[in-house]
Design an enzyme around this catalytic site. Structure first.
Site, PDB file in Angstrom:
ATOM      1  N   SER A  99     -27.849 -24.770  -9.604  1.00 55.00           N
ATOM      2  CA  SER A  99     -28.697 -23.978  -8.722  1.00 55.00           C
ATOM      3  C   SER A  99     -30.033 -23.686  -9.406  1.00 55.00           C
ATOM      4  O   SER A  99     -30.069 -23.178 -10.525  1.00 55.00           O
ATOM      5  CB  SER A  99     -27.991 -22.669  -8.363  1.00 55.00           C
ATOM      6  OG  SER A  99     -28.791 -21.881  -7.519  1.00 55.00           O
ATOM      7  N   GLY A 100     -31.104 -24.041  -8.743  1.00 57.64           N
ATOM      8  CA  GLY A 100     -32.436 -23.858  -9.309  1.00 57.64           C
ATOM      9  C   GLY A 100     -32.977 -25.074 -10.009  1.00 57.64           C
ATOM     10  O   GLY A 100     -34.068 -25.022 -10.591  1.00 57.64           O
ATOM     11  N   THR A 111     -33.343 -28.929  -3.446  1.00 51.16           N
ATOM     12  CA  THR A 111     -33.959 -28.768  -2.118  1.00 51.16           C
ATOM     13  C   THR A 111     -35.344 -29.384  -2.069  1.00 51.16           C
ATOM     14  O   THR A 111     -35.709 -30.057  -1.088  1.00 51.16           O
ATOM     15  CB  THR A 111     -34.018 -27.275  -1.762  1.00 51.16           C
ATOM     16  OG1 THR A 111     -32.696 -26.718  -1.805  1.00 51.16           O
ATOM     17  CG2 THR A 111     -34.607 -27.068  -0.388  1.00 51.16           C
ATOM     18  N   ASN A 153     -32.060 -18.880  -8.849  1.00 48.47           N
ATOM     19  CA  ASN A 153     -32.986 -19.665  -8.026  1.00 48.47           C
ATOM     20  C   ASN A 153     -33.529 -18.785  -6.916  1.00 48.47           C
ATOM     21  O   ASN A 153     -32.775 -18.072  -6.254  1.00 48.47           O
ATOM     22  CB  ASN A 153     -32.262 -20.883  -7.432  1.00 48.47           C
ATOM     23  CG  ASN A 153     -33.204 -21.827  -6.714  1.00 48.47           C
ATOM     24  OD1 ASN A 153     -34.414 -21.659  -6.765  1.00 48.47           O
ATOM     25  ND2 ASN A 153     -32.645 -22.814  -6.047  1.00 48.47           N
ATOM     26  N   SER A 177     -32.363 -20.781  -3.217  1.00 47.65           N
ATOM     27  CA  SER A 177     -31.072 -21.441  -3.372  1.00 47.65           C
ATOM     28  C   SER A 177     -30.454 -21.719  -2.004  1.00 47.65           C
ATOM     29  O   SER A 177     -30.405 -20.847  -1.129  1.00 47.65           O
ATOM     30  CB  SER A 177     -30.126 -20.562  -4.193  1.00 47.65           C
ATOM     31  OG  SER A 177     -28.855 -21.141  -4.281  1.00 47.65           O
ATOM     32  N   SER A 178     -29.986 -22.951  -1.822  1.00 52.31           N
ATOM     33  CA  SER A 178     -29.322 -23.322  -0.568  1.00 52.31           C
ATOM     34  C   SER A 178     -27.929 -22.724  -0.564  1.00 52.31           C
ATOM     35  O   SER A 178     -27.111 -23.025  -1.437  1.00 52.31           O
ATOM     36  CB  SER A 178     -29.250 -24.843  -0.433  1.00 52.31           C
ATOM     37  OG  SER A 178     -30.534 -25.417  -0.391  1.00 52.31           O
ATOM     38  N   GLY A 222     -25.313 -26.539  -5.969  1.00 51.72           N
ATOM     39  CA  GLY A 222     -25.102 -26.860  -7.372  1.00 51.72           C
ATOM     40  C   GLY A 222     -23.948 -26.069  -7.960  1.00 51.72           C
ATOM     41  O   GLY A 222     -23.401 -25.139  -7.347  1.00 51.72           O
ATOM     42  N   GLU A 261     -21.999 -23.368  -9.765  1.00 55.71           N
ATOM     43  CA  GLU A 261     -22.326 -21.950  -9.887  1.00 55.71           C
ATOM     44  C   GLU A 261     -21.290 -21.233 -10.738  1.00 55.71           C
ATOM     45  O   GLU A 261     -20.079 -21.495 -10.641  1.00 55.71           O
ATOM     46  CB  GLU A 261     -22.391 -21.289  -8.501  1.00 55.71           C
ATOM     47  CG  GLU A 261     -23.551 -21.778  -7.657  1.00 55.71           C
ATOM     48  CD  GLU A 261     -23.690 -21.010  -6.360  1.00 55.71           C
ATOM     49  OE1 GLU A 261     -24.696 -21.211  -5.661  1.00 55.71           O
ATOM     50  OE2 GLU A 261     -22.777 -20.205  -6.042  1.00 55.71           O
TER      51      GLU A 261
END
Length: 1009
Positions: free
Chosen positions: A143-144, A148, A199, A202-203, A424, A426
């Site tokens: 994540s980050g 995206t 992030n 973050s999605s 991602g 986590e």
């Protein structure tokens, strides 16, 4: 003094050893040119470390750090692209001009590594129609790490390169589709992304975007499939995180009238809106509204959406106080929040409050209804469930609207390119069911990568008979068995707890998991943890999951009274999201033996994930590994430990090992022969140079050799007599092998493969850019496939292009020769036709001229005869009288007969002479005088000229009577002759007279005689 010297000496030795170490490190590691290495497989693995794995990891890490410092954020790692998050805007790196440059490049892989290289490769694979035609790009990372943004840039790239039709109407359609596909990004990010610890964007859901292409390889539409929206974030957020972006956008970007309408005053505090003071780049309300407008969501519908979201914010402010009596419902602490929420959601206030506080239970065979007041915790749970239900339905409705706006007709597209942007890996201080599902999805994708590239490649080498030194890669099948295995796994135990009709206990769930799965090496224990939890050793690290609330989240219960309440709403949007269906069956749990299996969150997520993996396995996958340089999000800062953990976790080190030593290109024998059979047209090298060719080219025939001990030179010598006797299998066709005889077909393929591969030395020698000491391109012929490197593939493609160019030239020459011959034949035929037509026209023209001449001659003769007759009839009497009265002189004896006839003719034609003499056009000068003299029979003077003397009418000889004298000039009105040269007269001689003038002169001469 000695101590000082020794001390200085020892210090100098230490500095010298340190300098030598740095020089040796620089020599072995090559840190100076590291930023120029575009592929991590080319990094020198020799370092000062003793273990090769550590040396390779350190070399790769130094290369990435050198490139990151030089603002080079993309690096190849075999078949994988490594993308480092720059944490700063780099607009020139994603400009449309750069997209077109990569798209127009003959060989994009020769350019610098970029996500556009992967995009162009997938697009060209679709155009080449090589199975599997459909392509997929898996964008993974923590994540980050920039997943995206990578997916967004790839969509822009495809929108630019795959939307270039020829007609203007098609161009407008493609432009509209492109704009809608790009506008889906801000809408999906606003409703599905949030700010987390790692992030800012973050999605919180997974999505697979399917870009649809037609037969002309132009983008005609797209389809979006989402996975596991984190809807619990609507009602539950960490103190350092934020809710979904759309809530902050409406609070910060609404106008004054909209704030008044949505009851969002300035500075209002909401329980479900933590950290509102933070301003992010994603808090752009106008961009979201404009994108929704382009997707077909009009302004009134947008107003209904934002009003419902504002109602959810006010719903979160509803707090309940414990009544102290179980028989009495809880009291709301703020009636204004209930009233405002009901007003915005357009729900009746009393039924809303009753649904949140009172639970309806059906029991018994008669399904008797019991009403039970809820506790304070149950009221909060039902309130959160209502908010999650509305937001989840709204998100699904937005996805369906986007799909209906951008999705093309199934008959209009044939291939697709898939973009997988999934969560991602986590690991937070508090991890629950959402993190378990996210990490489970990452484990499945990692297994897909391992199965597709690492494990499948090594196993395929062993099956094909290629000598291979196996690399120990990290296989995560054990971890997957722990999570989803059968018959007992973490998921099965959680689902079993959901099916049991009993209150769930976090400690009891922990005990069951630890006791049932104690033998799994991927299950960890933490006995010192104060909260019930279990630890899973994932491929990317260990994660501790708390069991509290795990079963309730997996059940995801939706009380039926909440659905019936939302069906009573008067809001147009909620009516669409919750249609009133009288035939809809109740979702309540039936009692007794008729209880149906519960469809849990884990079950639904597992089914959708299996469906996604089936799609990925039917396509040609490409991988982009996004790396997060640091956890603080600072530019130009790369933390070596964090990056190294990510490289090892995603299998990049093993990928580099296999890519550097292996053959990334694998083609079946039949496909190889069908594509490169044209190389047999090239002249093979002389057999005197075969030994040099074999030594220059490392060709390993593997199972093609009749004996295992047969070397390369023995194979060539075994083939040499056949070449010399002219018994080569070059002309052998694959179709000549009898059906049902695999051995005969395999023998044919072997002969053709050997003949094609023997042309590689000639191709390599003909390469102008190949240095004298260059390493030859290796190729290996296995039992069923041909293994080669990118350099060999490039060499074969260059030779194939050369042969195709020669064939194209031959075809063009033959076509031009045929066209010239056809043109010459048509020209000769046209000349023959023209000659025949001209001959026919000339004959017709001459016939018309003959007919016209005949008519003219007849008319001329008739007129002459008529004029002669009239003249003779008028002058007969006058001549007789003149001849009787005139005295006869010696000179007036009768002339001879010929002279008499001539004189009579002149006398008869005298009116014509008068006409010619008095005409305005015609005879002039001396001939005119002769005509006058001859007609009037005037006496002739001296021979040098003719003079006219005045005489009386009685003395004039030759004219006795004139019936009518012409008055003035006489003009002839004649039509133009049809003859071509009738109006052109030849030049008369100076002293010559023609026509009637000559007749008149003859008459004068006879008279003088």
């Amino acid at each position: 003094m000695l101590q000082q010297v020794n001390g200085h000496s020892s210090g100098s030795d230490a500095q010298g050893r340190e300098s030598l170490r740095e020089d040796l490190q620089e020599f072995l590691g090559g840190e100076v040119p590291l930023h120029q290495l575009d592929d991590l497989t080319k990094v020198n693995p020799v370092t000062l470390e003793t273990e090769s794995a550590k040396g390779t990891s350190a070399s790769v890490l130094r290369c990435l750090q050198a490139r990151y410092t030089a603002d080079t954020f993309y690096t190849n790692a075999g078949c994988t692209l490594v993308a480092l998050n720059p944490f700063k805007p780099v607009p020139q790196l994603y400009s449309p001009e750069l997209m077109r440059e990569y798209h127009a490049a003959p060989q994009p892989q020769k350019l610098k590594p970029h996500i556009f290289t992967v995009g162009e490769q997938t697009y060209r694979n679709v155009r080449s129609l090589i199975e599997p035609v459909n392509q997929s790009i898996v964008v993974s990372g923590e994540s980050g790490a920039g997943k995206t943004w990578t997916s967004r840039c790839l969509m822009k790239f495809y929108a630019v390169v795959a939307a270039s039709p020829t007609s203007w109407e098609s161009h407008k359609i493609a432009e509209r589709i492109e704009q809608r596909i790009l506008n889906s990004n801000p809408v999906m990010e606003a409703f599905g992304n949030a700010c987390t610890l790692r992030n800012n964007n973050s999605s919180r859901f997974g999505k697979f975007i399917q870009l649809q292409l037609n037969r002309d390889h132009q983008m005609t539409g797209a389809a979006i499939q989402t996975y596991l929206l984190e809807k619990t974030r609507v009602a539950c957020q960490d103190s350092t995180e934020r809710n979904f972006h759309i809530f902050y956008q409406i609070c910060k970007g609404a106008s004054a009238d909209e704030r008044l309408q949505w009851h969002l005053p300035e500075g209002a505090a909401f329980s479900w809106l933590p950290n509102p003071e933070r301003t992010l780049e994603e808090d752009c309300f106008e961009v979201t509204r404009e994108a929704m407008l382009h997707l077909g969501i009009d302004a009134p519908t947008q107003n209904n959406i934002f009003q419902a979201l504002a109602g959810l914010l006010h719903l979160g402010n509803i707090r309940f106080a414990d009544s102290g009596d179980e028989a009495q419902p809880c009291r709301p602490m703020d009636d204004g929040a209930v009233r405002t929420s009901a007003l915005l959601l357009r729900l009746p206030e009393d039924p809303l409050l009753e649904t949140l506080r009172i639970r309806t239970i059906r029991a018994g065979r008669q399904q008797q209804v019991f009403r039970k007041p809820c506790s304070q915790a149950e009221c909060d749970t039902r309130r959160d469930c209502l908010a999650k239900l509305v937001y989840a339905r709204l998100f699904d409705w937005l996805v369906s609207v986007i799909n209906s706006s951008v999705c093309a007709d199934p008959a209009s597209w044939t291939t697709f390119i898939g973009l997988l942007d999934v969560y991602g890996f986590e690991s937070f201080p508090h991890n629950s069911l959402e993190q378990l599902c996210i990490n489970y999805a990452n484990e499945k994708l990692q297994q897909h990568f391992v199965a597709h590239y690492l494990r499948a490649q090594q196993e395929e080498y062993a099956v094909e008979g290629l000598e291979w030194s196996f690399v120990n890669y990290q296989d995560n099948q054990t971890c997957l068995d722990l999570i989803e295995g059968s018959p007992i796994s973490i998921c099965s135990l959680i689902n079993e707890e959901c099916r049991l009709n009993r209150p769930s206990s976090a400690a009891q769930l922990q005990t069951r998991i630890e006791s049932a799965l104690a033998g799994s090496p991927c299950l960890g224990h933490n006995k010192l943890s104060p909260e019930p939890s279990f630890i899973v050793l994932h491929y990317a690290g260990s994660v501790r999951y708390h069991t509290a609330g795990l079963v309730e989240k997996n059940k995801d219960p939706i009380p039926p009274e909440l659905t019936r309440l939302l069906q009573q709403s008067q809001d147009p949007l909620l009516k669409v999201l919750f249609p009133a269906d009288p035939e809809e069956k109740s979702q309540e749990e039936p009692s007794g033996q008729s209880r149906a299996p519960v469809l849990t969150v884990v079950s639904k997520f597992k089914a959708s994930l299996e469906q996604l993996l089936q799609v990925l396995q039917a396509t040609t996958p490409h991988y982009i590994r996004c790396i997060k340089p640091n956890s603080q999000g600072r530019a130009q800062a790369l933390h070596r430990e964090e990056v190294l953990n990510q490289l090892e976790a995603c299998g990049l080190v093993e990928t580099i090992h296999i890519s550097a030593a292996g053959f990334p290109i694998r083609v079946s024998h039949r496909t190889f022969v069908e594509r490169y059979a044209s190389l047999r047209r090239l002249h093979p090298p002389p057999w005197a140079l075969v030994d040099f060719a074999v030594s220059r080219l490392r060709i390993s025939f593997g199972s093609l050799c009749p004996q295992r001990g047969t070397g390369q030179l023995e194979v060539v010598r075994a083939l040499r007599p056949q070449k010399c006797r002219g018994q080569s299998t070059i002309g052998t066709s694959l179709s000549s092998a009898p059906e049902g005889s695999p051995h005969a077909e395999q023998a044919t393929l072997r002969a053709l493969l050997q003949d094609i591969l023997h042309t590689l030395p000639a191709l390599e020698a003909a390469t102008p850019a190949a240095p004298a000491g260059a390493t030859p391109a290796p190729v290996h012929c296995g039992r069923t496939k041909v293994f080669m490197t990118d350099a060999t593939l490039e060499l074969l493609e260059r030779g194939r292009a050369q042969v195709l160019e020669q064939c194209a030239r031959c075809i063009q020459a033959g076509w031009r020769r045929h066209r010239r011959r056809e043109q010459e034949r048509r020209r000769r035929a046209a000349v023959c036709i023209q000659a025949a037509i001209r001959s026919w026209l000339t004959r017709k023209h001459i016939q018309r001229l003959h007919a016209a001449a005949t008519v003219i001659k007849r008319a001329w003769r008739r007129w002459g005869i008529r004029m002669a007759f009239l003249a003779s009839k008028e002058l007969d009497g006058v001549e007789e009288k003149h001849s009787s009265q005139a005295p006869r002189s010696p000179s007036s004896f009768p002339p001879p007969l010929a002279q008499t006839k001539l004189l009579r003719a002149v006398t008869h034609l005298w009116p014509l002479g008068l006409v010619l003499a008095n005409a305005a056009v015609g005879v002039h000068g001396f001939p005119r005088k002769l005509v006058v003299f001859a007609c009037l029979q005037l006496p002739v003077g001296s021979p040098s000229g003719y003079t006219v003397q005045a005489q009386t009418a009685q003395e004039q000889a030759g004219i006795m009577s004139i019936r009518a004298l012409p008055q003035g000039s006489i003009k002839f009105h004649c039509r133009k002759s049809p003859l071509r040269y009738a109006d052109i007269c030849p030049e008369p001689l100076p002293n010559s007279a023609t026509g009637f003038n000559q007749i008149l002169l003859e008459r004068h001469r006879l008279g003088h005689v």
